[in-house]
Write a protein that holds these residues in place. Structure first.
Motif, PDB file in Angstrom:
ATOM      1  N   LEU A 180      85.703  47.137  68.967  1.00  0.00           N
ATOM      2  CA  LEU A 180      86.592  46.793  69.834  1.00  0.00           C
ATOM      3  C   LEU A 180      86.607  45.145  69.971  1.00  0.00           C
ATOM      4  O   LEU A 180      85.597  44.854  70.031  1.00  0.00           O
ATOM      5  N   VAL A 181      87.943  44.518  69.910  1.00  0.00           N
ATOM      6  CA  VAL A 181      88.009  43.066  70.225  1.00  0.00           C
ATOM      7  C   VAL A 181      88.798  42.900  71.369  1.00  0.00           C
ATOM      8  O   VAL A 181      89.906  43.400  71.366  1.00  0.00           O
ATOM      9  N   VAL A 182      88.054  42.474  72.462  1.00  0.00           N
ATOM     10  CA  VAL A 182      88.823  42.171  73.599  1.00  0.00           C
ATOM     11  C   VAL A 182      88.854  40.662  73.819  1.00  0.00           C
ATOM     12  O   VAL A 182      88.214  39.581  74.003  1.00  0.00           O
ATOM     13  N   ARG A 183      90.271  40.289  74.321  1.00  0.00           N
ATOM     14  CA  ARG A 183      90.655  38.888  74.586  1.00  0.00           C
ATOM     15  C   ARG A 183      89.830  38.472  76.002  1.00  0.00           C
ATOM     16  O   ARG A 183      90.080  39.482  76.861  1.00  0.00           O
ATOM     17  N   HIS A 184      89.763  37.246  76.171  1.00  0.00           N
ATOM     18  CA  HIS A 184      89.101  36.993  77.537  1.00  0.00           C
ATOM     19  C   HIS A 184      90.269  36.523  78.306  1.00  0.00           C
ATOM     20  O   HIS A 184      90.900  35.202  78.162  1.00  0.00           O
ATOM     21  N   LEU A 185      90.789  37.421  79.192  1.00  0.00           N
ATOM     22  CA  LEU A 185      91.934  37.085  79.896  1.00  0.00           C
ATOM     23  C   LEU A 185      91.455  37.088  81.481  1.00  0.00           C
ATOM     24  O   LEU A 185      90.267  37.243  81.856  1.00  0.00           O
ATOM     25  N   THR A 186      92.456  36.673  82.377  1.00  0.00           N
ATOM     26  CA  THR A 186      92.053  36.925  83.892  1.00  0.00           C
ATOM     27  C   THR A 186      93.082  37.850  84.518  1.00  0.00           C
ATOM     28  O   THR A 186      94.217  37.603  84.395  1.00  0.00           O
ATOM     29  N   PRO A 187      92.504  38.879  85.002  1.00  0.00           N
ATOM     30  CA  PRO A 187      91.088  39.331  85.277  1.00  0.00           C
ATOM     31  C   PRO A 187      90.548  39.746  84.002  1.00  0.00           C
ATOM     32  O   PRO A 187      91.279  40.182  82.930  1.00  0.00           O
ATOM     33  N   ALA A 188      89.140  39.447  83.883  1.00  0.00           N
ATOM     34  CA  ALA A 188      88.283  39.959  82.874  1.00  0.00           C
ATOM     35  C   ALA A 188      88.486  41.242  82.485  1.00  0.00           C
ATOM     36  O   ALA A 188      88.191  42.404  83.589  1.00  0.00           O
ATOM     37  N   VAL A 189      88.723  41.881  81.308  1.00  0.00           N
ATOM     38  CA  VAL A 189      88.676  43.072  81.005  1.00  0.00           C
ATOM     39  C   VAL A 189      87.364  43.656  80.139  1.00  0.00           C
ATOM     40  O   VAL A 189      86.967  42.869  79.324  1.00  0.00           O
ATOM     41  N   ARG A 190      86.613  44.441  80.739  1.00  0.00           N
ATOM     42  CA  ARG A 190      85.166  44.966  80.226  1.00  0.00           C
ATOM     43  C   ARG A 190      85.285  45.975  79.116  1.00  0.00           C
ATOM     44  O   ARG A 190      86.421  46.877  79.313  1.00  0.00           O
ATOM     45  N   PRO A 191      84.359  46.334  78.276  1.00  0.00           N
ATOM     46  CA  PRO A 191      84.411  47.445  77.539  1.00  0.00           C
ATOM     47  C   PRO A 191      84.762  48.818  78.371  1.00  0.00           C
ATOM     48  O   PRO A 191      85.164  49.778  77.787  1.00  0.00           O
ATOM     49  N   ASP A 192      84.041  48.928  79.448  1.00  0.00           N
ATOM     50  CA  ASP A 192      84.284  50.300  80.346  1.00  0.00           C
ATOM     51  C   ASP A 192      85.611  50.100  80.808  1.00  0.00           C
ATOM     52  O   ASP A 192      85.889  51.505  80.842  1.00  0.00           O
ATOM     53  N   ASP A 193      86.268  49.114  80.779  1.00  0.00           N
ATOM     54  CA  ASP A 193      87.566  49.395  81.374  1.00  0.00           C
ATOM     55  C   ASP A 193      88.436  49.877  80.001  1.00  0.00           C
ATOM     56  O   ASP A 193      89.390  50.890  80.747  1.00  0.00           O
ATOM     57  N   VAL A 194      88.206  49.361  79.141  1.00  0.00           N
ATOM     58  CA  VAL A 194      88.826  50.206  77.926  1.00  0.00           C
ATOM     59  C   VAL A 194      88.503  51.834  77.739  1.00  0.00           C
ATOM     60  O   VAL A 194      89.430  52.429  77.560  1.00  0.00           O
ATOM     61  N   LEU A 195      87.243  52.215  77.993  1.00  0.00           N
ATOM     62  CA  LEU A 195      86.936  53.585  78.271  1.00  0.00           C
ATOM     63  C   LEU A 195      87.710  54.335  79.222  1.00  0.00           C
ATOM     64  O   LEU A 195      88.091  55.251  79.052  1.00  0.00           O
ATOM     65  N   SER A 196      88.030  53.469  80.226  1.00  0.00           N
ATOM     66  CA  SER A 196      88.798  54.086  81.480  1.00  0.00           C
ATOM     67  C   SER A 196      90.187  54.381  80.930  1.00  0.00           C
ATOM     68  O   SER A 196      90.950  55.347  81.254  1.00  0.00           O
ATOM     69  N   GLY A 197      90.740  53.424  80.071  1.00  0.00           N
ATOM     70  CA  GLY A 197      91.998  53.350  79.444  1.00  0.00           C
ATOM     71  C   GLY A 197      92.166  54.539  78.622  1.00  0.00           C
ATOM     72  O   GLY A 197      93.253  55.070  78.583  1.00  0.00           O
ATOM     73  N   LEU A 198      91.245  54.845  77.736  1.00  0.00           N
ATOM     74  CA  LEU A 198      91.166  55.932  76.867  1.00  0.00           C
ATOM     75  C   LEU A 198      91.247  57.377  77.785  1.00  0.00           C
ATOM     76  O   LEU A 198      92.015  58.092  77.142  1.00  0.00           O
ATOM     77  N   ARG A 199      90.370  57.057  78.783  1.00  0.00           N
ATOM     78  CA  ARG A 199      90.466  58.488  79.397  1.00  0.00           C
ATOM     79  C   ARG A 199      91.818  58.595  79.996  1.00  0.00           C
ATOM     80  O   ARG A 199      92.699  59.766  80.133  1.00  0.00           O
ATOM     81  N   ALA A 200      92.600  57.520  80.588  1.00  0.00           N
ATOM     82  CA  ALA A 200      93.958  57.811  81.225  1.00  0.00           C
ATOM     83  C   ALA A 200      95.038  57.936  80.331  1.00  0.00           C
ATOM     84  O   ALA A 200      95.773  59.005  80.435  1.00  0.00           O
ATOM     85  N   THR A 201      94.944  57.535  78.962  1.00  0.00           N
ATOM     86  CA  THR A 201      96.064  57.935  78.037  1.00  0.00           C
ATOM     87  C   THR A 201      95.609  59.090  77.119  1.00  0.00           C
ATOM     88  O   THR A 201      96.752  59.804  76.596  1.00  0.00           O
ATOM     89  N   ALA A 202      94.311  59.259  77.040  1.00  0.00           N
ATOM     90  CA  ALA A 202      94.160  60.572  76.111  1.00  0.00           C
ATOM     91  C   ALA A 202      93.100  61.474  76.671  1.00  0.00           C
ATOM     92  O   ALA A 202      92.738  62.378  75.881  1.00  0.00           O
ATOM     93  N   ASP A 203      92.950  61.501  77.996  1.00  0.00           N
ATOM     94  CA  ASP A 203      91.842  62.133  78.553  1.00  0.00           C
ATOM     95  C   ASP A 203      90.461  62.317  77.750  1.00  0.00           C
ATOM     96  O   ASP A 203      89.917  63.354  77.775  1.00  0.00           O
ATOM     97  N   LEU A 204      90.353  60.921  77.161  1.00  0.00           N
ATOM     98  CA  LEU A 204      88.814  61.120  76.417  1.00  0.00           C
ATOM     99  C   LEU A 204      87.729  60.948  77.295  1.00  0.00           C
ATOM    100  O   LEU A 204      87.688  59.705  78.172  1.00  0.00           O
ATOM    101  N   ALA A 205      86.682  61.749  77.578  1.00  0.00           N
ATOM    102  CA  ALA A 205      85.769  61.549  78.568  1.00  0.00           C
ATOM    103  C   ALA A 205      84.580  61.428  77.865  1.00  0.00           C
ATOM    104  O   ALA A 205      84.263  62.097  77.074  1.00  0.00           O
TER     105      ALA A 205
END
Length: 205
Positions: A180-205
């Protein structure tokens, strides 16, 4: 006044130290190494150390950065060796250079992460990644010091892919690996946020 920019790693059991614990350990190392630190003014002076984008507690790291300000000039290479001799095993300064520009945090534009998902097969992870990347936005919520906050994780992800490799688990169970390559934006997005996004879009737990 001289500024030295340091790159350091956080490995093994030391990855479980909080950022505050690391700060204490690093400041002790500065004193033991007799580094001529510049200090802030006021009733409780602190050494002038600028930290940038510390990894979350529990995460191993191969490249984190900080800058220190000195009152006397020092050669960066011997300074690095002195600090390593004073730091606990698992915290290692891998590079030291003199900084000629300011704004360290602004110069760090993205971070590369590797995420290991125990019990998740590679094909399952690939389908989840495809769904995430196909979405225009992926909103998640995270509790901050100011309460719950919603933000778009998709905009921060510059690259997301699965890495195919043989399972290195002793029991041979599935373990998908994401890069994973994450841009440094504001607010900061962390790797666990992306995992939450994978759960939201594909139900990946």
């Amino acid at each position: 006044m001289q500024r030295i920019r340091l790159r350091y790693t956080k490995r093994g059991r030391l990855r479980f130290t909080s950022h505050r614990d690391f700060q204490r350990a690093f400041e002790r190392a500065l004193r033991r190494a007799e580094v001529p630190m510049a200090y802030s003014a006021g009733f409780t002076p602190h050494p002038k150390v600028s930290y940038a984008n510390a990894a979350p507690t529990g995460t191993g790291s191969e490249a984190e950065y900080l800058e220190i300000q000195l009152t006397a000039r020092r050669d960066p290479a011997p300074l690095r060796e002195l600090l390593n001799a004073s730091l606990p095993d698992g915290l290692d300064v891998t590079d030291a250079v003199e900084a000629h520009t300011s704004g360290l945090a602004d110069r760090l534009q993205a971070s590369v992460w590797e995420i290991r998902l125990d019990g998740v097969g590679t094909e399952t992870a690939e389908r989840a990644v495809a769904a995430f990347l196909a979405a225009e936005e992926v909103q998640v919520e995270r509790r901050t010091k100011n309460g719950m906050r919603a933000f778009d994780t998709r905009a921060a992800v510059a690259r997301l892919e699965t890495v195919r490799s043989e399972s290195d688990r002793p029991d041979g169970n599935a373990c998908a690996i994401l890069r994973l390559v994450v841009r440094h934006l504001t607010p900061a997005v962390r790797p666990d946020d992306v995992l939450s996004g994978l759960r939201a879009t594909a139900d990946l737990a």
